[in-house]
Design a protein around this motif. Structure first.
Motif, mmCIF file in Angstrom:
data_model
loop_
_atom_site.group_PDB
_atom_site.id
_atom_site.type_symbol
_atom_site.label_atom_id
_atom_site.label_comp_id
_atom_site.label_asym_id
_atom_site.label_seq_id
_atom_site.Cartn_x
_atom_site.Cartn_y
_atom_site.Cartn_z
ATOM 1 N N SER A 78 28.157 59.807 66.683
ATOM 2 C CA SER A 78 28.485 58.392 66.566
ATOM 3 C C SER A 78 28.705 57.984 65.110
ATOM 4 O O SER A 78 27.967 58.401 64.213
ATOM 5 N N GLN A 79 29.713 57.133 64.902
ATOM 6 C CA GLN A 79 29.987 56.581 63.572
ATOM 7 C C GLN A 79 29.479 55.148 63.450
ATOM 8 O O GLN A 79 29.793 54.455 62.479
ATOM 9 N N LEU A 80 28.709 54.711 64.431
ATOM 10 C CA LEU A 80 28.184 53.356 64.404
ATOM 11 C C LEU A 80 27.151 53.195 63.285
ATOM 12 O O LEU A 80 26.514 54.173 62.882
ATOM 13 N N PRO A 81 26.949 51.977 62.801
ATOM 14 C CA PRO A 81 25.909 51.747 61.794
ATOM 15 C C PRO A 81 24.529 52.159 62.325
ATOM 16 O O PRO A 81 24.280 52.125 63.532
ATOM 17 N N ARG A 82 23.655 52.512 61.418
ATOM 18 C CA ARG A 82 22.335 53.017 61.796
ATOM 19 C C ARG A 82 21.586 52.017 62.672
ATOM 20 O O ARG A 82 20.974 52.400 63.676
ATOM 21 N N ARG A 83 21.638 50.740 62.339
ATOM 22 C CA ARG A 83 20.919 49.736 63.123
ATOM 23 C C ARG A 83 21.475 49.662 64.540
ATOM 24 O O ARG A 83 20.716 49.535 65.513
ATOM 25 N N THR A 84 22.777 49.765 64.672
ATOM 26 C CA THR A 84 23.396 49.720 65.994
ATOM 27 C C THR A 84 22.971 50.929 66.818
ATOM 28 O O THR A 84 22.696 50.812 68.020
ATOM 29 N N GLN B 290 20.185 52.555 66.513
ATOM 30 C CA GLN B 290 18.791 52.345 66.893
ATOM 31 C C GLN B 290 18.682 51.417 68.099
ATOM 32 O O GLN B 290 17.877 51.657 69.013
ATOM 33 N N LEU B 291 19.493 50.372 68.115
ATOM 34 C CA LEU B 291 19.463 49.433 69.233
ATOM 35 C C LEU B 291 19.958 50.098 70.517
ATOM 36 O O LEU B 291 19.396 49.874 71.595
ATOM 37 N N ARG B 292 21.003 50.893 70.411
ATOM 38 C CA ARG B 292 21.521 51.592 71.594
ATOM 39 C C ARG B 292 20.497 52.581 72.137
ATOM 40 O O ARG B 292 20.326 52.715 73.346
ATOM 41 N N LEU B 293 19.799 53.272 71.228
ATOM 42 C CA LEU B 293 18.776 54.219 71.655
ATOM 43 C C LEU B 293 17.636 53.490 72.360
ATOM 44 O O LEU B 293 17.181 53.916 73.437
ATOM 45 N N ALA B 294 17.184 52.385 71.787
ATOM 46 C CA ALA B 294 16.089 51.621 72.402
ATOM 47 C C ALA B 294 16.502 51.105 73.778
ATOM 48 O O ALA B 294 15.702 51.103 74.724
ATOM 49 N N GLN B 295 17.749 50.661 73.906
ATOM 50 C CA GLN B 295 18.221 50.154 75.193
ATOM 51 C C GLN B 295 18.294 51.274 76.226
ATOM 52 O O GLN B 295 17.944 51.078 77.394
ATOM 53 N N ALA B 296 18.747 52.453 75.797
ATOM 54 C CA ALA B 296 18.811 53.587 76.725
ATOM 55 C C ALA B 296 17.427 53.976 77.213
ATOM 56 O O ALA B 296 17.227 54.260 78.401
ATOM 57 N N LEU B 297 16.456 53.977 76.318
ATOM 58 C CA LEU B 297 15.084 54.298 76.711
ATOM 59 C C LEU B 297 14.559 53.269 77.710
ATOM 60 O O LEU B 297 13.902 53.618 78.697
ATOM 61 N N ALA B 298 14.870 52.005 77.465
ATOM 62 C CA ALA B 298 14.427 50.953 78.382
ATOM 63 C C ALA B 298 15.130 51.074 79.735
ATOM 64 O O ALA B 298 14.501 50.934 80.789
ATOM 65 N N ASP B 299 16.434 51.339 79.708
ATOM 66 C CA ASP B 299 17.200 51.438 80.957
ATOM 67 C C ASP B 299 16.662 52.544 81.871
ATOM 68 O O ASP B 299 16.683 52.404 83.104
ATOM 69 N N TRP B 300 16.207 53.629 81.264
ATOM 70 C CA TRP B 300 15.705 54.771 82.048
ATOM 71 C C TRP B 300 14.181 54.773 82.150
ATOM 72 O O TRP B 300 13.584 55.774 82.522
#
Length: 223
Positions: free
Chosen positions: A96-102, A104-114
Motif C-alpha cells: 500500500s502507498q497510503l499514508p501511515r495513519r490511513t 493504521q485506520l484500515r488495519l484497526a477496522q479490519a481487526l474490528a470487522d473480523w
C-alpha cells in the motif's frame, strides 16, 4: 479475468481431468467443488502461479504481484513464525502507498470487522483455529487484489465466523472483485455463490449453483 485453454493440472504425467477450456468474467463469484483429491486446491495454485500446469495455457487479467491474493489452507502456515496477529493481518498492506495513519485506520477496522480487536499482540501459536482463519481473511481483505483465490475459507470457523465470512464475500463481490472459492458445504454454496465449477475425473462442469450436482454432463469446454 481468467481464461484457461486446454488446461490440465495434477501430479507429473497424471492429469486430474480432461483438458479444460474456461472463461470467467471480471467480478464473477464461483465456487470450486468436487470430491477430495480431485484437484480443487491444485487448480487454485496453478491460477496463482504457484504450481505449473501440465499442459495448456492460463491467462489471468491481474498482476500476480499485488493484483492477486491467495488464501491457502491453514496447515501450510508455520505457526512458529515469530509474528503476532496484528503483524500477520497488517501484511495485507505491505504494497500500500497510503499514508501511515490511513494504513493504521484500515488495519484497526479490519481487526474490528473480523472480531479480532484485543488479540493484536497474540502470537500465532496462541491463536485458536478460528482466530487464525479470521486473521488470514482479514489480511486478504486488506490487499488491493482484484482476484481472490480462497481455499476452504470456512475451515475452522464457528457459526458466527461463517456469517462474517459470507457477509464479506458478498461485500467483495459488490466491490467487483473476482472470487474463486473452494468449498465443501454445498448448502452454503447454493445460498451464497451463484455459480459452481464441479471438478471430476470425467471433466469439469460450470453451472449455476441452483442446478443439482450431477444434472449436467461433464464437458471439456466450459465458457
Amino acid at each position: 479475468m481468467i481464461r484457461c485453454q486446454a488446461l490440465q493440472w495434477g501430479p507429473p504425467r497424471q492429469p486430474l481431468t480432461p483438458p479444460l477450456n474456461l472463461q470467467l468474467a471480471s467480478g464473477s463469484l464461483t465456487a470450486i467443488i468436487g470430491a477430495n483429491g480431485c484437484g480443487k486446491s491444485s487448480l487454485l495454485k496453478v491460477i496463482a502461479g504457484l504450481q505449473p500446469a501440465l499442459q495448456g495455457r492460463i491467462e489471468v487479467a491481474a498482476n500476480r504481484l499485488g493484483g492477486l491474493a491467495y488464501l491457502q489452507q491453514q496447515q501450510a502456515l508455520d505457526r512458529q513464525f515469530p509474528v503476532d496477529l496484528q503483524q500477520l493481518v497488517g501484511a495485507g498492506l505491505w504494497r500500500s502507498q497510503l499514508p501511515r495513519r490511513t494504513r493504521q485506520l484500515r488495519l484497526a477496522q479490519a481487526l474490528a470487522d473480523w472480531q479480532l480487536s484485543g488479540l493484536e499482540r497474540r502470537p500465532l501459536q496462541a491463536l485458536s483455529g478460528g482466530e487464525l482463519q479470521r486473521a488470514l481473511l482479514a489480511r486478504l481483505g486488506l490487499t488491493d487484489a482484484r482476484l481472490l483465490l480462497l481455499d476452504e475459507p470456512a475451515a475452522a470457523l464457528d457459526e458466527a465466523g461463517q456469517r462474517l465470512l459470507w457477509q464479506q464475500i458478498g461485500r467483495w463481490q459488490e466491490q467487483g472483485r473476482t472470487q474463486l472459492v473452494v468449498c465443501h458445504d454445498l448448502a452454503q454454496v447454493r445460498e451464497h455463490i451463484p455459480s459452481t465449477l464441479h471438478i471430476t475425473a470425467a471433466g469439469c462442469v460450470l453451472a449455476t449453483s441452483a442446478q443439482p450436482i450431477g444434472a449436467a454432463q461433464p464437458m471439456a469446454d466450459v465458457a
